[in-house]
Design a protein around this motif. Sequence first.
Motif, PDB file in Angstrom:
ATOM      1  N   GLY A 296       0.912  -1.007   0.057  1.00  0.00           N
ATOM      2  CA  GLY A 296      -0.088  -0.080   0.019  1.00  0.00           C
ATOM      3  C   GLY A 296       0.865   1.330  -0.118  1.00  0.00           C
ATOM      4  O   GLY A 296       0.334   2.212  -0.755  1.00  0.00           O
ATOM      5  N   ALA A 297       1.830   1.452   0.892  1.00  0.00           N
ATOM      6  CA  ALA A 297       2.628   2.473   0.889  1.00  0.00           C
ATOM      7  C   ALA A 297       3.613   2.606  -0.464  1.00  0.00           C
ATOM      8  O   ALA A 297       3.595   3.936  -0.919  1.00  0.00           O
ATOM      9  CB  ALA A 297       3.712   2.332   1.942  1.00  0.00           C
ATOM     10  N   VAL A 298       3.772   1.763  -1.321  1.00  0.00           N
ATOM     11  CA  VAL A 298       4.908   1.954  -2.337  1.00  0.00           C
ATOM     12  C   VAL A 298       3.853   2.143  -3.327  1.00  0.00           C
ATOM     13  O   VAL A 298       4.142   2.903  -4.342  1.00  0.00           O
ATOM     14  CB  VAL A 298       5.676   0.792  -2.747  1.00  0.00           C
ATOM     15  CG1 VAL A 298       6.852   0.612  -1.521  1.00  0.00           C
ATOM     16  CG2 VAL A 298       4.867  -0.588  -3.224  1.00  0.00           C
ATOM     17  N   ARG A 299       2.496   1.493  -3.315  1.00  0.00           N
ATOM     18  CA  ARG A 299       1.691   1.957  -4.163  1.00  0.00           C
ATOM     19  C   ARG A 299       1.097   3.516  -4.375  1.00  0.00           C
ATOM     20  O   ARG A 299       1.205   4.235  -5.436  1.00  0.00           O
ATOM     21  CB  ARG A 299       0.304   0.955  -4.124  1.00  0.00           C
ATOM     22  CG  ARG A 299      -0.924   1.524  -5.205  1.00  0.00           C
ATOM     23  CD  ARG A 299      -1.748   0.634  -4.986  1.00  0.00           C
ATOM     24  NE  ARG A 299      -3.239   0.601  -5.686  1.00  0.00           N
ATOM     25  CZ  ARG A 299      -4.184   1.406  -5.185  1.00  0.00           C
ATOM     26  NH1 ARG A 299      -4.070   2.104  -4.001  1.00  0.00           N
ATOM     27  NH2 ARG A 299      -5.438   1.324  -6.000  1.00  0.00           N
ATOM     28  N   ALA A 300       1.166   4.070  -2.958  1.00  0.00           N
ATOM     29  CA  ALA A 300       0.683   5.462  -2.910  1.00  0.00           C
ATOM     30  C   ALA A 300       2.061   6.376  -3.537  1.00  0.00           C
ATOM     31  O   ALA A 300       1.899   7.736  -3.909  1.00  0.00           O
ATOM     32  CB  ALA A 300       0.839   5.775  -1.377  1.00  0.00           C
ATOM     33  N   LEU A 301       3.307   5.722  -3.767  1.00  0.00           N
ATOM     34  CA  LEU A 301       4.577   6.396  -4.080  1.00  0.00           C
ATOM     35  C   LEU A 301       4.501   6.206  -5.799  1.00  0.00           C
ATOM     36  O   LEU A 301       5.656   6.439  -6.261  1.00  0.00           O
ATOM     37  CB  LEU A 301       5.814   6.129  -3.502  1.00  0.00           C
ATOM     38  CG  LEU A 301       5.711   6.322  -2.054  1.00  0.00           C
ATOM     39  CD1 LEU A 301       6.971   5.763  -1.397  1.00  0.00           C
ATOM     40  CD2 LEU A 301       5.850   7.926  -1.740  1.00  0.00           C
ATOM     41  N   GLY A 302       3.742   5.212  -6.397  1.00  0.00           N
ATOM     42  CA  GLY A 302       3.829   5.267  -7.863  1.00  0.00           C
ATOM     43  C   GLY A 302       4.398   3.989  -8.208  1.00  0.00           C
ATOM     44  O   GLY A 302       4.685   3.816  -9.362  1.00  0.00           O
ATOM     45  N   VAL A 303       4.775   3.015  -7.330  1.00  0.00           N
ATOM     46  CA  VAL A 303       5.568   1.696  -7.736  1.00  0.00           C
ATOM     47  C   VAL A 303       4.395   0.709  -8.378  1.00  0.00           C
ATOM     48  O   VAL A 303       3.453   0.424  -7.503  1.00  0.00           O
ATOM     49  CB  VAL A 303       6.349   1.160  -6.528  1.00  0.00           C
ATOM     50  CG1 VAL A 303       6.953  -0.147  -7.088  1.00  0.00           C
ATOM     51  CG2 VAL A 303       7.439   1.940  -6.361  1.00  0.00           C
ATOM     52  N   PRO A 304       4.649   0.098  -9.253  1.00  0.00           N
ATOM     53  CA  PRO A 304       3.314  -0.774  -9.838  1.00  0.00           C
ATOM     54  C   PRO A 304       3.457  -1.977  -9.042  1.00  0.00           C
ATOM     55  O   PRO A 304       4.473  -2.460  -8.771  1.00  0.00           O
ATOM     56  CB  PRO A 304       3.949  -1.128 -11.209  1.00  0.00           C
ATOM     57  CG  PRO A 304       4.994   0.063 -11.849  1.00  0.00           C
ATOM     58  CD  PRO A 304       5.390   0.462 -10.193  1.00  0.00           C
ATOM     59  N   LEU A 305       1.980  -2.432  -8.809  1.00  0.00           N
ATOM     60  CA  LEU A 305       1.897  -3.605  -7.888  1.00  0.00           C
ATOM     61  C   LEU A 305       2.772  -4.769  -8.062  1.00  0.00           C
ATOM     62  O   LEU A 305       3.462  -5.508  -7.332  1.00  0.00           O
ATOM     63  CB  LEU A 305       0.657  -3.826  -7.847  1.00  0.00           C
ATOM     64  CG  LEU A 305      -0.187  -3.042  -6.537  1.00  0.00           C
ATOM     65  CD1 LEU A 305      -1.715  -3.559  -6.361  1.00  0.00           C
ATOM     66  CD2 LEU A 305       0.333  -3.106  -5.429  1.00  0.00           C
ATOM     67  N   ASP A 306       2.584  -5.021  -9.688  1.00  0.00           N
ATOM     68  CA  ASP A 306       3.191  -6.233  -9.928  1.00  0.00           C
ATOM     69  C   ASP A 306       4.910  -6.433  -9.886  1.00  0.00           C
ATOM     70  O   ASP A 306       5.187  -7.362  -9.399  1.00  0.00           O
ATOM     71  CB  ASP A 306       2.894  -6.644 -11.531  1.00  0.00           C
ATOM     72  CG  ASP A 306       3.384  -5.508 -12.414  1.00  0.00           C
ATOM     73  OD1 ASP A 306       3.676  -4.665 -11.938  1.00  0.00           O
ATOM     74  OD2 ASP A 306       3.445  -5.723 -13.705  1.00  0.00           O
ATOM     75  N   GLN A 307       5.418  -5.106 -10.020  1.00  0.00           N
ATOM     76  CA  GLN A 307       6.837  -4.910  -9.803  1.00  0.00           C
ATOM     77  C   GLN A 307       7.148  -5.106  -8.225  1.00  0.00           C
ATOM     78  O   GLN A 307       8.365  -5.599  -7.716  1.00  0.00           O
ATOM     79  CB  GLN A 307       7.220  -3.466 -10.252  1.00  0.00           C
ATOM     80  CG  GLN A 307       8.759  -3.160 -10.236  1.00  0.00           C
ATOM     81  CD  GLN A 307       9.186  -1.860 -10.678  1.00  0.00           C
ATOM     82  OE1 GLN A 307       8.533  -1.306 -11.434  1.00  0.00           O
ATOM     83  NE2 GLN A 307      10.121  -1.326 -10.172  1.00  0.00           N
ATOM     84  N   ALA A 308       6.202  -4.357  -7.557  1.00  0.00           N
ATOM     85  CA  ALA A 308       6.385  -4.497  -5.753  1.00  0.00           C
ATOM     86  C   ALA A 308       6.351  -6.014  -5.296  1.00  0.00           C
ATOM     87  O   ALA A 308       7.245  -6.437  -4.392  1.00  0.00           O
ATOM     88  CB  ALA A 308       5.486  -3.609  -5.259  1.00  0.00           C
ATOM     89  N   VAL A 309       5.436  -6.680  -5.796  1.00  0.00           N
ATOM     90  CA  VAL A 309       5.335  -8.149  -5.636  1.00  0.00           C
ATOM     91  C   VAL A 309       6.348  -8.934  -5.881  1.00  0.00           C
ATOM     92  O   VAL A 309       6.931  -9.708  -5.027  1.00  0.00           O
ATOM     93  CB  VAL A 309       3.831  -8.739  -6.067  1.00  0.00           C
ATOM     94  CG1 VAL A 309       3.940 -10.130  -5.881  1.00  0.00           C
ATOM     95  CG2 VAL A 309       2.687  -8.000  -5.502  1.00  0.00           C
ATOM     96  N   ALA A 310       6.847  -8.855  -7.124  1.00  0.00           N
ATOM     97  CA  ALA A 310       8.139  -9.321  -7.478  1.00  0.00           C
ATOM     98  C   ALA A 310       9.291  -9.162  -6.727  1.00  0.00           C
ATOM     99  O   ALA A 310      10.180  -9.954  -6.304  1.00  0.00           O
ATOM    100  CB  ALA A 310       8.489  -9.198  -8.880  1.00  0.00           C
TER     101      ALA A 310
END
Length: 469
Positions: A296-310
């Motif tokens: 949730g935090a990185v999504r708020a900073l614009g990091v794509p979810l699939d990239q964050a999950v990886a």
Amino acid sequence: MSEPSYFFCGIGGSGMLPLAMIVQAQGTAIEGSDRALDQGRTPEKFDWLRAHGVTLHPQDGSGIRADMTVVATGAVEDTVPDIGAAKRLGATIVTRPELLSCIFNAAPTSVGVAGTSGKSTITGMIAWILQQAGRDPTVMNGAVMRNFADADHPFASALVGSPDLFVAEVDESDGSIARYDPSVAVVSNISLDHKSMEELRDLFGGFTGRAQTAVLNLDNPETAALAQGLVDDGRGEAVLTFALGNDAADLSAHDLVPLPTGMTFALTERAGGARIAATLNVPGAHNVANALAALGAVRALGVPLDQAVASLETFAGIRRRMEVVGAANGVTVIDDFAHNPDKIAATVKTLHAFDGRLLILFQPHGFGPLKLMKAEFIDTFAGLLRPDDVLLMPEPVYYGGTTDRSVGSEDIAAGVRAAGRTAEALSDRAACGDRLIDLARPGDRIIVMGARDDTLSQFAAELLDRLRA
């Protein structure tokens, strides 16, 4: 006149050392003292500090100069010689929370991670995702992040990056959370720990109210109430929620499958309908919740979810968070930071997902918390221990100072025994260690639990050595 410098009183502490490294990276000379240094505890930490340009002094006031800025922990007493010397000489004195919040609030983009449990893990996850995404964050954590630890940085509780993006674990126990003005405020959960629930509601409410985006857990009644409060105030767009198995949350986790050293789950995003298969290499449902908070935090900073999950798949965890020290003769030794009822419950539930008796050494982190949460400690252990599990407790950590010592470990052990489970309070930690070795048999897991004492990890390693012998 000597060069201006910062003097950190208690520089070896889990909150002081990373802050000192961040300040040093800004080009400032660092000096410090520590009671553990004077007592000969954890010498390798102080050797590392010296090797990295930090000048160390005895904690007797002799290292203080008038042109210094002396950094004290929020809990330090005026009787500490360094603080007394600083006052006599007219040196500037700031508390650790004052200094950290000043650096934090100066960053154009900031992420503050708060809550009763999970802060260090969530902070570490955010740090790893942002670093993998090329965002170059500066990170202040309260524990060693294993992804960033190497031979040259064994105490990697800080990550020095750009001053434009600052991620920090934020503490409510001393009230200093009121100093932080985050771009993104993350609150994992709120439960009784150091302060009354009324005080906690005020502190966390202010923290999330000042943020541009608040990332909040719908599974916890207190954080869910914070989310609803923001919606009622017409700030629904500032709220990003997460939950386990609840599709009403912005981010939810489903189909959780425990693995011996991790978890798999399906991540669902409410807005876009995305469903992403996720794998964690840290165990327990509580770490899935931690992962949702970080996402949730990185999504708020614009990091794509699939990239964050990886990126999360390669998150290596936090030192002393259910860290497996090793196994010998069929007995596994685990080192764990759990010190309040919520953290203890998360650890015990995770370990009970697999077979094997638990032999728990729980060293309370102070007489004050033991008195405040006596009933909760008893209820947690009594409710979660299985009939063949064993709880052993030495007396709480006590390094001196004024504190009410009316409630001790035997009070907790007696309550757990009254509920029909096995618990013993012994004279000291060495006696607990002897008892653990006597009790241990193949298939058992020994868990060393506690906070505010760096020697617990050494104790866990020594238990492993004794089991091998």
